[in-house]
Design a protein around this motif. Structure first.
Motif, PDB file in Angstrom:
ATOM      1  N   ARG A 227      10.443   1.508  23.185  1.00  0.00           N
ATOM      2  CA  ARG A 227      10.969   2.681  23.899  1.00  0.00           C
ATOM      3  C   ARG A 227      12.490   2.678  23.902  1.00  0.00           C
ATOM      4  O   ARG A 227      13.127   3.720  23.716  1.00  0.00           O
ATOM      5  CB  ARG A 227      10.425   2.689  25.332  1.00  0.00           C
ATOM      6  CG  ARG A 227       8.934   3.007  25.406  1.00  0.00           C
ATOM      7  CD  ARG A 227       8.453   3.068  26.842  1.00  0.00           C
ATOM      8  NE  ARG A 227       7.032   3.416  26.909  1.00  0.00           N
ATOM      9  CZ  ARG A 227       6.349   3.515  28.047  1.00  0.00           C
ATOM     10  NH1 ARG A 227       6.949   3.283  29.202  1.00  0.00           N
ATOM     11  NH2 ARG A 227       5.073   3.840  28.018  1.00  0.00           N
ATOM     12  N   VAL A 228      13.086   1.512  24.120  1.00  0.00           N
ATOM     13  CA  VAL A 228      14.546   1.430  24.098  1.00  0.00           C
ATOM     14  C   VAL A 228      15.071   1.767  22.701  1.00  0.00           C
ATOM     15  O   VAL A 228      16.056   2.502  22.548  1.00  0.00           O
ATOM     16  CB  VAL A 228      15.013   0.029  24.540  1.00  0.00           C
ATOM     17  CG1 VAL A 228      16.513  -0.122  24.356  1.00  0.00           C
ATOM     18  CG2 VAL A 228      14.624  -0.227  25.986  1.00  0.00           C
ATOM     19  N   ALA A 229      14.406   1.221  21.663  1.00  0.00           N
ATOM     20  CA  ALA A 229      14.856   1.490  20.298  1.00  0.00           C
ATOM     21  C   ALA A 229      14.724   2.966  19.961  1.00  0.00           C
ATOM     22  O   ALA A 229      15.615   3.554  19.316  1.00  0.00           O
ATOM     23  CB  ALA A 229      14.052   0.641  19.315  1.00  0.00           C
ATOM     24  N   ARG A 230      13.652   3.608  20.379  1.00  0.00           N
ATOM     25  CA  ARG A 230      13.498   5.041  20.107  1.00  0.00           C
ATOM     26  C   ARG A 230      14.562   5.849  20.843  1.00  0.00           C
ATOM     27  O   ARG A 230      15.087   6.834  20.303  1.00  0.00           O
ATOM     28  CB  ARG A 230      12.105   5.500  20.532  1.00  0.00           C
ATOM     29  CG  ARG A 230      10.976   4.992  19.642  1.00  0.00           C
ATOM     30  CD  ARG A 230       9.660   5.623  20.031  1.00  0.00           C
ATOM     31  NE  ARG A 230       8.557   5.098  19.246  1.00  0.00           N
ATOM     32  CZ  ARG A 230       7.803   4.064  19.609  1.00  0.00           C
ATOM     33  NH1 ARG A 230       8.039   3.450  20.775  1.00  0.00           N
ATOM     34  NH2 ARG A 230       6.837   3.636  18.837  1.00  0.00           N
ATOM     35  N   LEU A 231      14.873   5.448  22.068  1.00  0.00           N
ATOM     36  CA  LEU A 231      15.907   6.147  22.819  1.00  0.00           C
ATOM     37  C   LEU A 231      17.254   6.053  22.104  1.00  0.00           C
ATOM     38  O   LEU A 231      17.987   7.055  21.976  1.00  0.00           O
ATOM     39  CB  LEU A 231      16.009   5.553  24.228  1.00  0.00           C
ATOM     40  CG  LEU A 231      17.099   6.138  25.140  1.00  0.00           C
ATOM     41  CD1 LEU A 231      16.826   7.614  25.396  1.00  0.00           C
ATOM     42  CD2 LEU A 231      17.166   5.369  26.450  1.00  0.00           C
ATOM     43  N   LEU A 232      17.597   4.866  21.619  1.00  0.00           N
ATOM     44  CA  LEU A 232      18.862   4.698  20.907  1.00  0.00           C
ATOM     45  C   LEU A 232      18.851   5.437  19.574  1.00  0.00           C
ATOM     46  O   LEU A 232      19.884   5.987  19.150  1.00  0.00           O
ATOM     47  CB  LEU A 232      19.135   3.210  20.689  1.00  0.00           C
ATOM     48  CG  LEU A 232      19.358   2.381  21.959  1.00  0.00           C
ATOM     49  CD1 LEU A 232      19.538   0.914  21.620  1.00  0.00           C
ATOM     50  CD2 LEU A 232      20.562   2.897  22.740  1.00  0.00           C
ATOM     51  N   LEU A 233      17.701   5.454  18.904  1.00  0.00           N
ATOM     52  CA  LEU A 233      17.618   6.200  17.641  1.00  0.00           C
ATOM     53  C   LEU A 233      17.804   7.689  17.868  1.00  0.00           C
ATOM     54  O   LEU A 233      18.480   8.367  17.080  1.00  0.00           O
ATOM     55  CB  LEU A 233      16.266   5.936  16.969  1.00  0.00           C
ATOM     56  CG  LEU A 233      16.108   4.603  16.239  1.00  0.00           C
ATOM     57  CD1 LEU A 233      14.685   4.437  15.744  1.00  0.00           C
ATOM     58  CD2 LEU A 233      17.077   4.506  15.071  1.00  0.00           C
TER      59      LEU A 233
END
Length: 602
Positions: A227-233
């Motif tokens: 979820r954090v990685a998708r948010l940053l992407l």
């Protein structure tokens, strides 16, 4: 017209925006720790009150700081260890292609950019640069040149070249085609652009790892990381897109000075190569792959296919005249070995075959293709069609006259039909019953594998066509499931280094092969038409002296008196779609096929 430097500056500005997102995320993760440090320092120095409220606030801030640091460490470790996937390709060592490496280095010198670190081939009509350092963050590999501020210039990316280009294009055309691709090593060497790309690739790989986590102990933390990685992407998606567009524009502008006029001709060859490559894969290679054979010289076949396309298509006139010039595959020391490796990889990517040859996955040369692929394909499909006819209920089929007794000449082909269903295992077909046993008269044996039987079934009962088509679809689907199970038993795609997302020392599969399926599933009617065509071809080979052949653009072909007969499709469709057998019977008479004669099946 914008200069290359302008494009690099625009790309660098977007790269800095991506890196600011990374810095902001780090600052948010450190904020609770900073608050806890301030509260602790205030209590120690006496600048904050010593009441219970301040003490409680300190404990809460400290707990949040520990939790935030643990989660930030988890995200950082996953992003750092989840290495991006490699594009499947055939590596080309400099010793095996010194002339190709020399061409690329000379091109890089003319463009005033770093030369690619290595060269690889992909079995597709495309070329690109690929960073294979596998480092999500931190300093690049050793050996990079020092840049300003003590930073090191990232290692140059790998140049991936479409293998069909090497066999079809001439040396000058290949150099012109690769000019804008090689020019991309210039922006790739910029530390800010390289860092932004590593950050984006690391996030993308972390998302892939989290999506495939199994078990509650791994799934819960990795789901948070995802979820954090998708948010940053999502936050950096627009910046990264504009950055890549600016990089491509800068590379294109820099390549304007190198063989600009020849690049137009090379781009025309790209379209032609793609058309011939697609036809070669779908019409020629796919039938072989489906029966466990892989053509070992696909790239050499591209030249034959495109030469044939040039002969047939007026728009391609003149392209075949280039064949007198030096082909780009001459830049390789052993083009045959590299073609074989690329052909095996193409079978992996487009069909899902094993990574290595074996008893059920063997190479086939073009000279062997008609006999070992075309003829066998026809007979396998004819055998499948007769198996389906044998299993149809009697009420769905019209009455047919009993087949004549087989002669000695065709006895080997009808051995399975000599024994009627219901014979006891200790009683030979046609022999007297054992003493004391009074069986009912045996059922009439099923008709032999003749074309006349197929035509009669489809022409006399309109329900038979739909039922046969449905049964054929089910049979093909069952065989495909069994083949997929055999492939999984031999070793799944996760064992193929270069396909998937690396996670530590293992590999997380990105799904089953093939990565690029060539054709959508065929309908029942299409399958029925293919099988009837195969039966007609078998009968023509066995009774009319025809021969299997290879058409470079259309695949399996029927040769009659040395010439291809391409007029079989319409009569077969009349029988399959409308139940009208007269066009097919007229075609058989013209060619001299005897449909009542049994054919050899596999």
């Amino acid at each position: 017209m914008a200069s290359p430097e302008t494009g690099v500056l625009a790309a660098r500005a977007r790269a800095l925006a991506v890196l600011r997102i990374r810095s902001t995320a780090l600052a948010v993760a450190l904020l609770p720790a900073a608050v806890a440090v301030v509260l602790f320092a205030g209590r120690v120095t006496g600048r904050l009150g010593a009441g219970p409220g301040w003490e409680l606030a300190g404990w809460i801030a400290g707990g949040l700081a520990v939790l935030s640091l643990l989660l930030a460490t988890l995200v950082t470790l996953v992003v750092a260890r989840a290495r991006p996937a490699l594009s499947p390709s055939v590596p080309i060592a400099e010793e095996s292609a010194p002339d190709l490496y020399r061409l690329v280095r000379d091109l890089a010198d003319r463009l005033d950019v770093p030369a690619p670190s290595a060269i690889a081939l992909t079995p597709d009509c495309d070329s690109w640069l690929e960073d294979r350092t596998h480092r999500a963050h931190g300093p690049p590999r050793r050996g990079g040149a020092a840049a300003g501020g003590g930073r090191r210039t990232p290692e140059a990316p790998v140049l991936v070249i479409g293998s069909p280009f090497l066999w079809w294009m001439r040396v000058a055309e290949l150099r012109a085609l690769l000019a804008p691709v090689v020019a991309g090593t210039g922006p790739s060497a910029h530390p800010d652009i390289a860092a932004a790309r590593r950050f984006i690739r690391g996030l993308d790989a972390a998302v892939a790892v989290s999506a495939r986590a199994r078990g509650p102990l791994r799934a819960l933390p990795l789901r948070f990381v995802g979820r954090v990685a998708r948010l940053l992407l999502r936050a950096g998606r627009d910046h990264a897109t504009i950055m890549e567009r600016a990089v491509a524009a800068a590379a294109s502008e820099r390549a304007q000075s190198v063989d600009y006029g020849l690049r137009i001709v090379a781009q025309e060859q790209v379209g032609l190569a793609y058309a011939g490559w697609d036809r070669l894969l779908t019409r020629v290679a796919l039938p072989a792959w489906r029966m466990g054979r892989w053509p070992s010289r696909l790239d050499a076949g591209v030249v034959s296919a495109l030469t044939e396309l040039s002969r047939r298509d007026r728009l391609a006139n003149g392209f075949a005249a280039r064949l007198g010039e030096r082909p780009a595959c001459d830049l390789l020391e052993e083009p045959g070995a590299i073609d074989r490796a690329a052909s095996l990889l193409a079978a992996r990517l487009f069909h899902g075959g094993p990574a290595e040859p074996g008893p059920d996955w063997s190479p086939v040369g073009w000279s062997q293709y008609p006999e070992e692929v075309v003829d066998r394909k026809w007979r396998l499909e004819a055998a499948r069609l007769h198996r389906v006819l044998d299993t149809l209920p009697a009420t769905a089929l019209p009455a047919s006259p009993p087949a004549p007794a087989p002669t000695d000449a065709c006895a080997p082909h009808l051995s399975y039909a000599r024994t009627a269903p219901g014979h006891p295992p200790d009683r030979p077909a046609g022999g007297p019953p054992p003493a004391g046993r009074h069986d009912a008269p045996p059922a009439a044996p099923p008709p032999g594998p003749t074309l006349a039987r197929v035509i009669d079934r489809l022409a006399q009962d309109e329900r038979a066509g739909d039922l046969v088509a449905a049964r054929l679809g089910a049979e093909v689907e069952r065989e495909e499931r069994e083949e997929a199970a055999r492939q999984a038993a031999r070793g799944g795609p996760a064992q193929d280094a270069g396909i998937g997302v690396a996670w530590g020392d293992g590999l997380v599969s990105e799904g089953g092969l093939p990565l690029f399926p060539l054709q959508p599933p065929r309908t029942g009617r299409e399958l029925l038409a293919d099988h009837v065509t195969a039966m007609v071809c078998c009968a023509a080979v066995d009774t009319a002296g025809a021969a299997p052949g290879l058409d470079w653009l259309d695949g399996p072909a029927l040769l009659v008196d040395g010439a291809r007969r391409a007029d079989l499709g319409r009569p077969v469709l009349s029988l399959v779609d409308d139940g009208d057998a007269e066009p097919l019977r007229g075609w058989l008479t013209t060619v001299g096929v005897r449909p009542e004669k049994p054919v050899r099946l596999v």
